[in-house]
Design a protein around this motif. Sequence first.
Motif, short mmCIF file in Angstrom:
data_model
loop_
_atom_site.label_atom_id
_atom_site.label_comp_id
_atom_site.label_asym_id
_atom_site.label_seq_id
_atom_site.Cartn_x
_atom_site.Cartn_y
_atom_site.Cartn_z
N ARG A 1 -1.37 14.69 2.10
CA ARG A 1 -2.53 15.34 2.72
C ARG A 1 -2.18 15.89 4.10
NH1 ARG A 1 -6.42 14.33 6.45
NH2 ARG A 1 -8.46 15.27 6.08
N SER A 2 -1.50 15.08 4.92
CA SER A 2 -1.12 15.53 6.26
C SER A 2 -0.24 16.77 6.20
CB SER A 2 -0.38 14.41 7.01
OG SER A 2 -1.23 13.32 7.30
N LEU A 3 0.74 16.77 5.29
CA LEU A 3 1.61 17.92 5.13
C LEU A 3 0.81 19.16 4.72
CD1 LEU A 3 4.53 16.14 3.24
CD2 LEU A 3 4.67 17.13 5.54
N LYS A 4 -0.11 18.98 3.79
CA LYS A 4 -0.92 20.11 3.33
C LYS A 4 -1.77 20.68 4.45
CE LYS A 4 -4.26 21.39 -0.25
NZ LYS A 4 -5.06 20.89 -1.40
N GLU A 5 -2.36 19.81 5.29
CA GLU A 5 -3.20 20.27 6.39
C GLU A 5 -2.40 21.09 7.41
OE1 GLU A 5 -6.60 19.90 6.91
OE2 GLU A 5 -6.56 19.25 4.81
N LEU A 6 -1.09 20.85 7.49
CA LEU A 6 -0.23 21.59 8.43
C LEU A 6 0.60 22.67 7.74
CD1 LEU A 6 1.07 18.69 10.71
CD2 LEU A 6 -0.80 20.27 11.14
N ASP A 7 0.26 22.97 6.48
CA ASP A 7 0.99 23.99 5.71
C ASP A 7 2.49 23.69 5.65
OD1 ASP A 7 -1.28 25.54 5.13
OD2 ASP A 7 -1.17 26.52 7.09
N MET A 8 2.83 22.43 5.48
CA MET A 8 4.22 22.02 5.32
C MET A 8 4.46 21.60 3.87
SD MET A 8 4.70 19.79 8.85
CE MET A 8 6.32 19.21 8.38
N ALA A 9 5.64 21.91 3.39
CA ALA A 9 5.98 21.59 2.00
C ALA A 9 6.28 20.10 1.85
CB ALA A 9 7.20 22.40 1.56
N GLN A 10 5.96 19.58 0.67
CA GLN A 10 6.30 18.20 0.34
C GLN A 10 7.82 18.13 0.16
OE1 GLN A 10 4.04 15.77 0.10
NE2 GLN A 10 5.19 14.09 -0.84
N PRO A 11 8.54 17.30 0.93
CA PRO A 11 10.01 17.33 0.88
C PRO A 11 10.60 16.69 -0.37
CG PRO A 11 9.28 15.60 2.36
CD PRO A 11 8.05 16.34 1.94
N MET A 12 9.87 15.76 -0.98
CA MET A 12 10.37 15.10 -2.18
C MET A 12 9.19 14.49 -2.91
SD MET A 12 12.26 11.72 -0.54
CE MET A 12 13.31 12.68 0.54
N ASP B 1 0.82 -1.23 0.00
CA ASP B 1 0.00 0.00 0.00
C ASP B 1 0.85 1.27 0.00
OD1 ASP B 1 -2.58 -1.04 -0.12
OD2 ASP B 1 -2.71 -1.33 2.04
N PHE B 2 2.00 1.25 -0.66
CA PHE B 2 2.87 2.42 -0.64
C PHE B 2 2.18 3.67 -1.18
CE2 PHE B 2 5.68 5.35 -2.86
CZ PHE B 2 6.52 5.73 -1.82
N GLN B 3 1.46 3.52 -2.28
CA GLN B 3 0.82 4.69 -2.90
C GLN B 3 -0.17 5.35 -1.95
OE1 GLN B 3 1.93 5.73 -5.86
NE2 GLN B 3 0.65 7.57 -5.78
N GLY B 4 -0.93 4.54 -1.23
CA GLY B 4 -1.88 5.10 -0.27
C GLY B 4 -1.18 5.88 0.83
N HIS B 5 -0.06 5.36 1.32
CA HIS B 5 0.69 6.06 2.37
C HIS B 5 1.28 7.36 1.84
CE1 HIS B 5 0.35 3.04 5.48
NE2 HIS B 5 0.59 2.11 4.57
N ALA B 6 1.75 7.34 0.59
CA ALA B 6 2.31 8.56 -0.01
C ALA B 6 1.24 9.63 -0.17
CB ALA B 6 2.95 8.23 -1.35
N ILE B 7 0.05 9.23 -0.58
CA ILE B 7 -1.05 10.18 -0.74
C ILE B 7 -1.47 10.77 0.60
CG2 ILE B 7 -3.49 10.38 -1.38
CD1 ILE B 7 -2.90 8.32 -3.62
N ARG B 8 -1.55 9.92 1.63
CA ARG B 8 -1.93 10.42 2.96
C ARG B 8 -0.85 11.33 3.52
NH1 ARG B 8 -3.52 6.22 7.60
NH2 ARG B 8 -1.29 5.79 7.43
N LEU B 9 0.42 11.01 3.28
CA LEU B 9 1.50 11.90 3.72
C LEU B 9 1.33 13.28 3.11
CD1 LEU B 9 4.30 12.41 5.06
CD2 LEU B 9 5.31 11.65 2.88
#
Length: 286
Positions: free
Chosen positions: A55-66, A45-53
């Motif tokens: 979303r979590s970053l966006k909700e906290l106004d954090m940039a996607q690191p990679m 389920d890697f893709q699902g975890h990447a998508i949720r990551l």
Amino acid sequence: MSRTVYVNGAYLPEEEATVSIFDRGFLMADGVYEVTSVLDGKLVDFQGHAIRLERSLKELDMAQPMSTEELLAVHRELVSRNDIVEGMIYLQVTRGNPGDRDFAYPPADTPPTVVMFTQNKPGLADSPVAKTGIKVISVEDLRWGRRDIKTVQLLYPSMAKMAAKAAKVDDAWLVEDGKVTEGTSNNTYIVKGGTIITRELSHDILHGITRAAVLRFAAEAQMQVEERAFTIEEAQAADEAFFTSASAFVMPVVEVDGAQIGSGAPGPVATRLREIYLEESLKAAI
């Protein structure tokens, strides 16, 4: 031999890995995480975890690191370097090191901290506990209101797990306004009259990646699913109970607050869903 871990672009022996004392993950729990299971050397389920990551970053106004592709490459490299056949990869992203302690967010161009490491867990898929089921107690849910964001604020779930340990059981289910929200690190379910009942998605619970997969498999198997909150009393009167998580997959629950669930053994619905989940996840693992 020590593990090879990943810290901010570098692969290092775990003994040499460091993070600043000013990192906001350390000072403010200002970070998010994901845990991806590894079965047969492949990511589940890697893709699902990447998508949720994301979303979590966006909700906290954090940039996607990679990018997702870069994350996948690091995950695969860590699996290879650490010879992981069955286990997990932990990923944590924080808002980084502002150079001092301050409640205000640092400048937007502050580099995030990215840490990844493996945990070797032989026998993860063939857990003996899944054949006997686990016992849980209920505790009041005192966490913050945005449980849908997978933050590193895990003190209260840790306290609840310790309360379960003190009660000589395996885990705790968290209760708010008389209804079960979720487990300390998992989504919760009961089965009554052939219908699977689990709390609907909202800010109150984590949007579990395993939860989504299991509910999809249940629908494909023509099992009935009802998404609503349930009480501890309903759980105690249920035919079956279980929980789902990335590391436990589908885990039967056989006792809640001292009351036996059903026959006191893993029921047919939970047992079958675990079989389906493992079979299908292994097929789709990358």
